[in-house]
Scaffold this motif. Structure first.
Motif, PDB file in Angstrom:
ATOM      1  N   PRO A 190      24.283 -13.364   5.214  1.00  0.00           N
ATOM      2  CA  PRO A 190      22.833 -13.163   5.191  1.00  0.00           C
ATOM      3  C   PRO A 190      22.253 -12.647   6.504  1.00  0.00           C
ATOM      4  O   PRO A 190      22.658 -13.080   7.582  1.00  0.00           O
ATOM      5  CB  PRO A 190      22.279 -14.554   4.873  1.00  0.00           C
ATOM      6  N   GLN A 191      21.340 -11.720   6.355  1.00  0.00           N
ATOM      7  CA  GLN A 191      20.525 -11.292   7.489  1.00  0.00           C
ATOM      8  C   GLN A 191      19.124 -11.828   7.221  1.00  0.00           C
ATOM      9  O   GLN A 191      18.860 -12.962   7.542  1.00  0.00           O
ATOM     10  CB  GLN A 191      20.548  -9.765   7.607  1.00  0.00           C
ATOM     11  N   CYS A 192      18.265 -11.071   6.546  1.00  0.00           N
ATOM     12  CA  CYS A 192      16.940 -11.610   6.222  1.00  0.00           C
ATOM     13  C   CYS A 192      17.005 -12.542   5.010  1.00  0.00           C
ATOM     14  O   CYS A 192      16.159 -13.413   4.859  1.00  0.00           O
ATOM     15  CB  CYS A 192      15.937 -10.493   5.973  1.00  0.00           C
ATOM     16  N   GLY A 193      17.990 -12.339   4.140  1.00  0.00           N
ATOM     17  CA  GLY A 193      18.176 -13.205   2.984  1.00  0.00           C
ATOM     18  C   GLY A 193      17.435 -12.800   1.725  1.00  0.00           C
ATOM     19  O   GLY A 193      17.605 -13.410   0.679  1.00  0.00           O
ATOM     20  N   TYR A 194      16.623 -11.761   1.816  1.00  0.00           N
ATOM     21  CA  TYR A 194      15.792 -11.360   0.678  1.00  0.00           C
ATOM     22  C   TYR A 194      16.620 -11.045  -0.562  1.00  0.00           C
ATOM     23  O   TYR A 194      16.239 -11.369  -1.684  1.00  0.00           O
ATOM     24  CB  TYR A 194      14.946 -10.137   1.077  1.00  0.00           C
ATOM     25  N   CYS A 195      17.762 -10.433  -0.383  1.00  0.00           N
ATOM     26  CA  CYS A 195      18.558  -9.949  -1.513  1.00  0.00           C
ATOM     27  C   CYS A 195      19.599 -10.946  -2.004  1.00  0.00           C
ATOM     28  O   CYS A 195      20.251 -10.714  -3.025  1.00  0.00           O
ATOM     29  CB  CYS A 195      19.281  -8.676  -1.104  1.00  0.00           C
ATOM     30  N   ILE A 196      19.787 -12.020  -1.313  1.00  0.00           N
ATOM     31  CA  ILE A 196      20.950 -12.880  -1.533  1.00  0.00           C
ATOM     32  C   ILE A 196      21.016 -13.450  -2.950  1.00  0.00           C
ATOM     33  O   ILE A 196      22.088 -13.532  -3.543  1.00  0.00           O
ATOM     34  CB  ILE A 196      20.981 -14.027  -0.492  1.00  0.00           C
ATOM     35  N   LYS A 201      20.772  -3.768  -4.062  1.00  0.00           N
ATOM     36  CA  LYS A 201      20.632  -3.209  -2.718  1.00  0.00           C
ATOM     37  C   LYS A 201      20.394  -4.307  -1.687  1.00  0.00           C
ATOM     38  O   LYS A 201      19.791  -5.325  -1.976  1.00  0.00           O
ATOM     39  CB  LYS A 201      19.443  -2.244  -2.652  1.00  0.00           C
ATOM     40  N   CYS A 202      20.891  -4.048  -0.496  1.00  0.00           N
ATOM     41  CA  CYS A 202      20.587  -4.909   0.650  1.00  0.00           C
ATOM     42  C   CYS A 202      20.017  -4.005   1.733  1.00  0.00           C
ATOM     43  O   CYS A 202      20.718  -3.146   2.274  1.00  0.00           O
ATOM     44  CB  CYS A 202      21.839  -5.621   1.157  1.00  0.00           C
ATOM     45  N   ARG A 203      18.763  -4.188   2.028  1.00  0.00           N
ATOM     46  CA  ARG A 203      18.102  -3.355   3.033  1.00  0.00           C
ATOM     47  C   ARG A 203      18.654  -3.613   4.430  1.00  0.00           C
ATOM     48  O   ARG A 203      18.487  -2.794   5.322  1.00  0.00           O
ATOM     49  CB  ARG A 203      16.596  -3.604   3.026  1.00  0.00           C
ATOM     50  N   CYS A 204      19.293  -4.758   4.602  1.00  0.00           N
ATOM     51  CA  CYS A 204      19.860  -5.083   5.914  1.00  0.00           C
ATOM     52  C   CYS A 204      21.275  -4.538   6.088  1.00  0.00           C
ATOM     53  O   CYS A 204      21.862  -4.691   7.157  1.00  0.00           O
ATOM     54  CB  CYS A 204      19.855  -6.600   6.126  1.00  0.00           C
ATOM     55  N   GLY A 205      21.826  -3.955   5.039  1.00  0.00           N
ATOM     56  CA  GLY A 205      23.133  -3.317   5.156  1.00  0.00           C
ATOM     57  C   GLY A 205      24.307  -4.268   5.199  1.00  0.00           C
ATOM     58  O   GLY A 205      25.299  -4.005   5.879  1.00  0.00           O
ATOM     59  N   THR A 206      24.240  -5.359   4.449  1.00  0.00           N
ATOM     60  CA  THR A 206      25.329  -6.342   4.484  1.00  0.00           C
ATOM     61  C   THR A 206      26.392  -6.095   3.407  1.00  0.00           C
ATOM     62  O   THR A 206      27.226  -6.969   3.166  1.00  0.00           O
ATOM     63  CB  THR A 206      24.769  -7.772   4.308  1.00  0.00           C
ATOM     64  N   HIS A 207      26.375  -4.932   2.800  1.00  0.00           N
ATOM     65  CA  HIS A 207      27.240  -4.673   1.638  1.00  0.00           C
ATOM     66  C   HIS A 207      28.714  -4.992   1.889  1.00  0.00           C
ATOM     67  O   HIS A 207      29.367  -5.599   1.043  1.00  0.00           O
ATOM     68  CB  HIS A 207      27.084  -3.217   1.186  1.00  0.00           C
TER      69      HIS A 207
HETATM   70  S1  FES Z   1      20.021  -9.601   3.833  1.00  0.00           S
HETATM   71 FE1  FES Z   1      18.155  -8.542   4.111  1.00  0.00          FE
HETATM   72  S2  FES Z   1      17.933  -7.316   2.326  1.00  0.00           S
HETATM   73 FE2  FES Z   1      19.921  -8.163   2.177  1.00  0.00          FE
END
Ligand code: FES
Length: 105
Positions: free
Chosen positions: A48-54, A84-90
């Motif tokens: 997780p980065q921002c966690g929005y997509c988790i 999609k993950c806007r933080c690029g954690t793919h």
């Molecule tokens: S962790 Fe930020 S959009 Fe996926």
């Protein structure tokens, strides 16, 4: 979320359309004392980065692992296509799903 075990995008699903069905959110996937293997793997891989997509990733991957406990890379990519993950954690997500698939739940 999952609706009767099917990955479902909550952002386009009216709540009235799931009446009478079992809805599972990220909170229902595991507990702090007994986390789902994906939750353990996400922590281990520092996903997780921002966690929005988790929630979307994890609940979709949980359905994949339930139905296909040892998925190939192609099966993982197909199951998660479109999320999609806007933080690029793919790449970290792919590692986490593979790690969870290799764990004993
Ligand atoms: S962790 Fe930020 S959009 Fe996926």
């Amino acid at each position: 979320m999952q609706v009767d075990g099917r990955p479902t995008r909550s952002c386009v699903t009216p709540v009235g359309s799931v009446r009478g069905q079992k809805v599972t959110t990220l909170n229902g996937l595991g507990t702090a004392a007994r986390p789902h293997p994906l939750q353990t793997a996400y922590i281990a891989e520092q996903v997780p980065q921002c966690g929005y997509c988790i929630s979307g990733w994890m609940l979709t991957a949980a359905a994949l692992l339930r139905d296909t406990p040892r998925p190939s890379d192609t099966q993982i990519r197909q199951a998660l296509a479109g999320i999609k993950c806007r933080c690029g954690t793919h790449m970290a997500i792919l590692r986490a799903v593979k790690r969870a698939a290799g764990s004993k739940a």
